[in-house]
Design a protein around this motif. Structure first.
Motif, PDB file in Angstrom:
ATOM      1  N   MET A 191      18.883 -29.640  35.609  1.00 43.09           N
ATOM      2  CA  MET A 191      18.578 -28.464  35.051  1.00 43.09           C
ATOM      3  C   MET A 191      17.316 -27.740  35.440  1.00 43.09           C
ATOM      4  O   MET A 191      17.262 -26.510  35.189  1.00 43.09           O
ATOM      5  CB  MET A 191      18.661 -28.559  33.449  1.00 43.09           C
ATOM      6  N   ASN A 192      16.407 -28.461  35.949  1.00 42.89           N
ATOM      7  CA  ASN A 192      14.998 -27.627  35.891  1.00 42.89           C
ATOM      8  C   ASN A 192      14.433 -27.832  37.359  1.00 42.89           C
ATOM      9  O   ASN A 192      13.885 -28.629  37.954  1.00 42.89           O
ATOM     10  CB  ASN A 192      14.200 -28.780  35.034  1.00 42.89           C
ATOM     11  N   TYR A 193      14.824 -26.463  37.960  1.00 42.33           N
ATOM     12  CA  TYR A 193      14.425 -26.558  39.479  1.00 42.33           C
ATOM     13  C   TYR A 193      13.341 -25.656  39.505  1.00 42.33           C
ATOM     14  O   TYR A 193      12.602 -25.537  40.511  1.00 42.33           O
ATOM     15  CB  TYR A 193      15.483 -25.910  40.252  1.00 42.33           C
ATOM     16  N   LEU A 194      12.971 -24.832  38.579  1.00 41.13           N
ATOM     17  CA  LEU A 194      11.741 -23.791  38.877  1.00 41.13           C
ATOM     18  C   LEU A 194      10.640 -24.089  38.044  1.00 41.13           C
ATOM     19  O   LEU A 194      10.724 -24.280  37.002  1.00 41.13           O
ATOM     20  CB  LEU A 194      12.527 -22.233  38.351  1.00 41.13           C
ATOM     21  N   ALA A 195       9.538 -23.413  38.659  1.00 42.82           N
ATOM     22  CA  ALA A 195       8.107 -23.420  37.918  1.00 42.82           C
ATOM     23  C   ALA A 195       7.988 -22.102  37.401  1.00 42.82           C
ATOM     24  O   ALA A 195       8.269 -21.128  37.765  1.00 42.82           O
ATOM     25  CB  ALA A 195       7.175 -23.739  38.839  1.00 42.82           C
ATOM     26  N   ILE A 196       7.544 -22.301  35.985  1.00 42.35           N
ATOM     27  CA  ILE A 196       6.873 -20.899  35.336  1.00 42.35           C
ATOM     28  C   ILE A 196       5.806 -21.411  34.652  1.00 42.35           C
ATOM     29  O   ILE A 196       5.383 -22.210  34.233  1.00 42.35           O
ATOM     30  CB  ILE A 196       8.125 -20.731  34.061  1.00 42.35           C
ATOM     31  N   ASP A 197       4.629 -20.409  35.048  1.00 44.20           N
ATOM     32  CA  ASP A 197       3.347 -20.529  34.658  1.00 44.20           C
ATOM     33  C   ASP A 197       2.941 -21.946  34.966  1.00 44.20           C
ATOM     34  O   ASP A 197       2.041 -22.547  34.182  1.00 44.20           O
ATOM     35  CB  ASP A 197       3.413 -20.484  33.155  1.00 44.20           C
ATOM     36  N   ARG A 198       2.992 -22.585  36.356  1.00 45.46           N
ATOM     37  CA  ARG A 198       2.638 -23.627  36.745  1.00 45.46           C
ATOM     38  C   ARG A 198       2.935 -25.071  36.115  1.00 45.46           C
ATOM     39  O   ARG A 198       2.429 -25.884  35.760  1.00 45.46           O
ATOM     40  CB  ARG A 198       1.040 -23.683  36.827  1.00 45.46           C
ATOM     41  N   LYS A 199       4.014 -24.635  35.238  1.00 42.92           N
ATOM     42  CA  LYS A 199       4.765 -25.774  34.509  1.00 42.92           C
ATOM     43  C   LYS A 199       6.338 -25.729  34.939  1.00 42.92           C
ATOM     44  O   LYS A 199       6.678 -24.556  34.839  1.00 42.92           O
ATOM     45  CB  LYS A 199       4.469 -26.076  33.260  1.00 42.92           C
ATOM     46  N   LEU A 200       6.944 -26.890  34.911  1.00 45.22           N
ATOM     47  CA  LEU A 200       8.305 -26.743  34.938  1.00 45.22           C
ATOM     48  C   LEU A 200       8.808 -26.162  33.820  1.00 45.22           C
ATOM     49  O   LEU A 200       8.375 -26.427  32.564  1.00 45.22           O
ATOM     50  CB  LEU A 200       9.100 -28.059  35.387  1.00 45.22           C
ATOM     51  N   ASP A 201       9.965 -25.729  33.615  1.00 49.27           N
ATOM     52  CA  ASP A 201      10.716 -24.990  32.309  1.00 49.27           C
ATOM     53  C   ASP A 201      11.281 -26.020  31.118  1.00 49.27           C
ATOM     54  O   ASP A 201      12.309 -26.580  31.446  1.00 49.27           O
ATOM     55  CB  ASP A 201      11.664 -24.283  32.779  1.00 49.27           C
ATOM     56  N   ASP A 202      10.178 -26.503  30.420  1.00 49.10           N
ATOM     57  CA  ASP A 202      10.723 -27.793  29.490  1.00 49.10           C
ATOM     58  C   ASP A 202      11.686 -27.103  28.698  1.00 49.10           C
ATOM     59  O   ASP A 202      12.527 -28.033  28.463  1.00 49.10           O
ATOM     60  CB  ASP A 202       9.373 -27.961  28.544  1.00 49.10           C
ATOM     61  N   ALA A 203      11.917 -26.055  28.376  1.00 53.79           N
ATOM     62  CA  ALA A 203      12.989 -25.410  27.401  1.00 53.79           C
ATOM     63  C   ALA A 203      14.314 -25.640  28.069  1.00 53.79           C
ATOM     64  O   ALA A 203      15.365 -25.943  27.649  1.00 53.79           O
ATOM     65  CB  ALA A 203      12.955 -23.947  27.064  1.00 53.79           C
ATOM     66  N   ALA A 204      14.545 -25.637  29.490  1.00 48.32           N
ATOM     67  CA  ALA A 204      15.494 -25.875  30.181  1.00 48.32           C
ATOM     68  C   ALA A 204      16.108 -26.908  30.226  1.00 48.32           C
ATOM     69  O   ALA A 204      17.203 -27.427  30.073  1.00 48.32           O
ATOM     70  CB  ALA A 204      15.483 -25.385  31.976  1.00 48.32           C
ATOM     71  N   ILE A 205      15.217 -28.306  30.058  1.00 55.44           N
ATOM     72  CA  ILE A 205      15.331 -29.504  30.068  1.00 55.44           C
ATOM     73  C   ILE A 205      16.067 -29.807  28.592  1.00 55.44           C
ATOM     74  O   ILE A 205      16.967 -30.575  28.720  1.00 55.44           O
ATOM     75  CB  ILE A 205      14.110 -30.577  30.321  1.00 55.44           C
ATOM     76  N   LEU A 206      15.331 -29.275  27.707  1.00 57.02           N
ATOM     77  CA  LEU A 206      15.968 -29.508  26.154  1.00 57.02           C
ATOM     78  C   LEU A 206      17.208 -28.844  26.051  1.00 57.02           C
ATOM     79  O   LEU A 206      18.232 -29.663  25.530  1.00 57.02           O
ATOM     80  CB  LEU A 206      15.152 -29.062  25.285  1.00 57.02           C
ATOM     81  N   ALA A 207      17.459 -27.597  26.710  1.00 53.98           N
ATOM     82  CA  ALA A 207      18.768 -27.087  26.602  1.00 53.98           C
ATOM     83  C   ALA A 207      19.914 -27.784  27.269  1.00 53.98           C
ATOM     84  O   ALA A 207      21.011 -28.204  26.747  1.00 53.98           O
ATOM     85  CB  ALA A 207      18.741 -25.715  27.035  1.00 53.98           C
ATOM     86  N   GLY A 208      19.526 -28.473  28.609  1.00 55.58           N
ATOM     87  CA  GLY A 208      20.356 -29.164  29.206  1.00 55.58           C
ATOM     88  C   GLY A 208      20.631 -30.470  28.622  1.00 55.58           C
ATOM     89  O   GLY A 208      21.955 -30.840  28.666  1.00 55.58           O
ATOM     90  N   LEU A 209      19.605 -30.921  28.022  1.00 58.41           N
ATOM     91  CA  LEU A 209      19.830 -32.285  27.189  1.00 58.41           C
ATOM     92  C   LEU A 209      20.837 -32.360  26.078  1.00 58.41           C
ATOM     93  O   LEU A 209      21.756 -32.839  25.931  1.00 58.41           O
ATOM     94  CB  LEU A 209      18.673 -32.773  26.852  1.00 58.41           C
ATOM     95  N   LYS A 210      20.630 -31.194  25.356  1.00 56.79           N
ATOM     96  CA  LYS A 210      21.554 -30.811  24.402  1.00 56.79           C
ATOM     97  C   LYS A 210      22.760 -30.752  24.724  1.00 56.79           C
ATOM     98  O   LYS A 210      24.246 -31.008  24.037  1.00 56.79           O
ATOM     99  CB  LYS A 210      21.111 -29.557  23.445  1.00 56.79           C
ATOM    100  N   ASP A 211      23.133 -29.744  25.927  1.00 53.69           N
ATOM    101  CA  ASP A 211      24.628 -29.639  26.325  1.00 53.69           C
ATOM    102  C   ASP A 211      25.353 -30.916  26.734  1.00 53.69           C
ATOM    103  O   ASP A 211      26.281 -30.978  26.484  1.00 53.69           O
ATOM    104  CB  ASP A 211      24.366 -28.624  27.336  1.00 53.69           C
ATOM    105  N   THR A 212      24.402 -31.703  27.314  1.00 58.51           N
ATOM    106  CA  THR A 212      24.860 -32.959  28.050  1.00 58.51           C
ATOM    107  C   THR A 212      25.398 -33.809  26.710  1.00 58.51           C
ATOM    108  O   THR A 212      26.415 -34.408  26.866  1.00 58.51           O
ATOM    109  CB  THR A 212      24.019 -33.767  28.732  1.00 58.51           C
ATOM    110  N   VAL A 213      24.659 -34.094  25.809  1.00 63.93           N
ATOM    111  CA  VAL A 213      24.809 -34.837  24.517  1.00 63.93           C
ATOM    112  C   VAL A 213      25.997 -34.514  23.973  1.00 63.93           C
ATOM    113  O   VAL A 213      26.904 -35.231  23.526  1.00 63.93           O
ATOM    114  CB  VAL A 213      23.622 -34.858  23.681  1.00 63.93           C
ATOM    115  N   GLU A 214      26.079 -32.977  23.835  1.00 63.25           N
ATOM    116  CA  GLU A 214      27.497 -32.373  22.836  1.00 63.25           C
ATOM    117  C   GLU A 214      28.504 -32.754  23.689  1.00 63.25           C
ATOM    118  O   GLU A 214      29.614 -33.004  22.982  1.00 63.25           O
ATOM    119  CB  GLU A 214      27.066 -31.126  22.641  1.00 63.25           C
ATOM    120  N   ARG A 215      28.522 -32.695  24.968  1.00 64.77           N
ATOM    121  CA  ARG A 215      29.683 -32.588  25.984  1.00 64.77           C
ATOM    122  C   ARG A 215      30.198 -34.014  26.077  1.00 64.77           C
ATOM    123  O   ARG A 215      31.566 -34.454  25.909  1.00 64.77           O
ATOM    124  CB  ARG A 215      29.398 -32.246  27.528  1.00 64.77           C
TER     125      ARG A 215
END
Length: 260
Positions: A191-215
Motif C-alpha cells: 500500500m505504501n509507495y510514496l513519500a510525504i513530507d520525508r516520511k512514508l504515508d503511515d495513514a495508507a499503511i493503516l488503511a490498507g491493513l484495515k481493508d486486508t483484515v476485513e476482507r
C-alpha cells in the motif's frame, strides 16, 4: 518500489555469535523469507556504512562478521573487525521479505539494493563508505523522492510504520510481535509507495491493513479472531525501538567491558 519491513538492532564485538544465532532462529520462518536487504550503520551518528543484499541473511551476517569464510574474500569482515577496534557498537538492520516472495524469480532484493545505493549516491554524490559498486542498474529506475528515507528508517534517523516495533533480537523472542509484524507486512509492501513530507504515508499503511483484515475475515471467518485490526493498530502505535540510544551509564559499562 515498496521495500518491506525494517527491523533495527545494534550489537557489540562480543555479540556477533549471538546475533547470528538470532538470525538463524528468525529466518526463514512461516512469515519471513531468509532473503532480504541489510544495512550496517554507525550508532553514534546514524551514518549508513554499507547496504547489501543476500538470499541468506544469516549466512551473510556470519561471513561479514568473521564467523564463516575468510576475512576480505567477498565480505566486509575486515571492515567490521577494524570498526570494533575503535568503536563499541555497530548498527545492523534488515529489510524483511514475505516467506511467499520468490526472490529467485522476482529478484526483489537485487532491485531494491540497486535502488538504495543509487539513491544514496544521488543524494550524497558518493557511495556508502563500505560500498564499492552501485548494485543492480535495473533497480536505478525506482530511485525517487522516497528512496533516501529508507536509510533513515534503517539507521534510526526516522521512524514510521514500516519500522518493526521490536529489534531483531526482541522480535525473535516475542512470538506475538512476530505474528503481528508478519500480518502488517503485507500492508507495508502493498500500500505504501510514496513519500510525504520525508516520511512514508503511515495513514495508507493503516488503511490498507484495515481493508486486508476485513476482507480476509469475510473470506475466512476464523481469521477475525486471530487478526484483530484494533489490536494490530494498537501494536503499531507503540514507539519504534532505538537500540542505538544508550544512557551514559550503559555506555560507560560497555566501554569498561571492552577495555577488559
Amino acid at each position: 518500489m515498496a521495500l518491506g519491513t525494517v527491523v533495527r538492532d545494534v550489537y557489540t564485538n562480543t555479540e556477533r555469535q549471538a546475533m547470528h544465532r538470532t538470525l538463524r532462529d528468525l529466518l526463514p520462518s512461516g512469515d519471513w523469507s531468509k532473503a532480504g536487504l541489510y544495512c550496517y550503520w554507525n550508532p553514534q551518528n546514524g551514518e549508513a556504512l554499507y547496504i547489501g543484499l543476500s538470499k541468506d541473511l544469516p549466512l551473510r551476517f556470519a561471513q561479514h562478521n568473521s564467523l564463516k569464510g575468510k576475512p576480505g574474500q567477498g565480505n566486509k569482515a575486515m571492515e567490521i573487525d577494524d570498526w570494533f577496534q575503535t568503536h563499541d557498537r555497530l548498527g545492523f538492520s534488515i529489510v524483511l521479505q514475505s516467506a511467499l516472495a520468490d526472490d529467485v524469480y522476482e529478484g526483489n532484493t537485487k532491485l531494491a539494493e540497486g535502488q538504495l545505493i543509487e539513491g544514496y549516491r544521488a543524494l550524497h554524490e558518493k557511495f556508502p563508505p563500505w560500498n564499492k559498486i552501485s548494485g543492480s542498474t535495473d533497480g536505478h529506475q525506482y530511485v525517487g523522492t522516497n528512496t533516501a528515507i529508507w536509510f533513515d528508517f534503517m539507521t534510526g534517523a526516522a521512524d514510521g510504520l514500516v519500522v518493526a516495533r521490536r529489534t531483531i533480537r526482541e522480535l525473535n523472542d516475542d512470538a506475538t510481535a512476530d505474528l503481528n509484524e508478519g500480518r502488517i507486512h503485507t500492508s507495508r509492501t502493498g500500500m505504501n509507495y510514496l513519500a510525504i513530507d520525508r516520511k512514508l504515508d503511515d495513514a495508507a499503511i493503516l488503511a490498507g491493513l484495515k481493508d486486508t483484515v476485513e476482507r480476509d475475515a469475510q473470506i475466512t471467518p476464523y481469521l477475525a479472531d486471530l487478526y484483530d485490526f484494533e489490536g494490530l493498530r494498537d501494536y503499531l502505535m507503540q514507539p519504534a525501538p532505538h537500540p542505538e540510544r544508550l544512557d551514559a551509564s550503559e555506555i560507560d559499562d560497555e566501554a569498561a567491558v571492552r577495555a577488559d
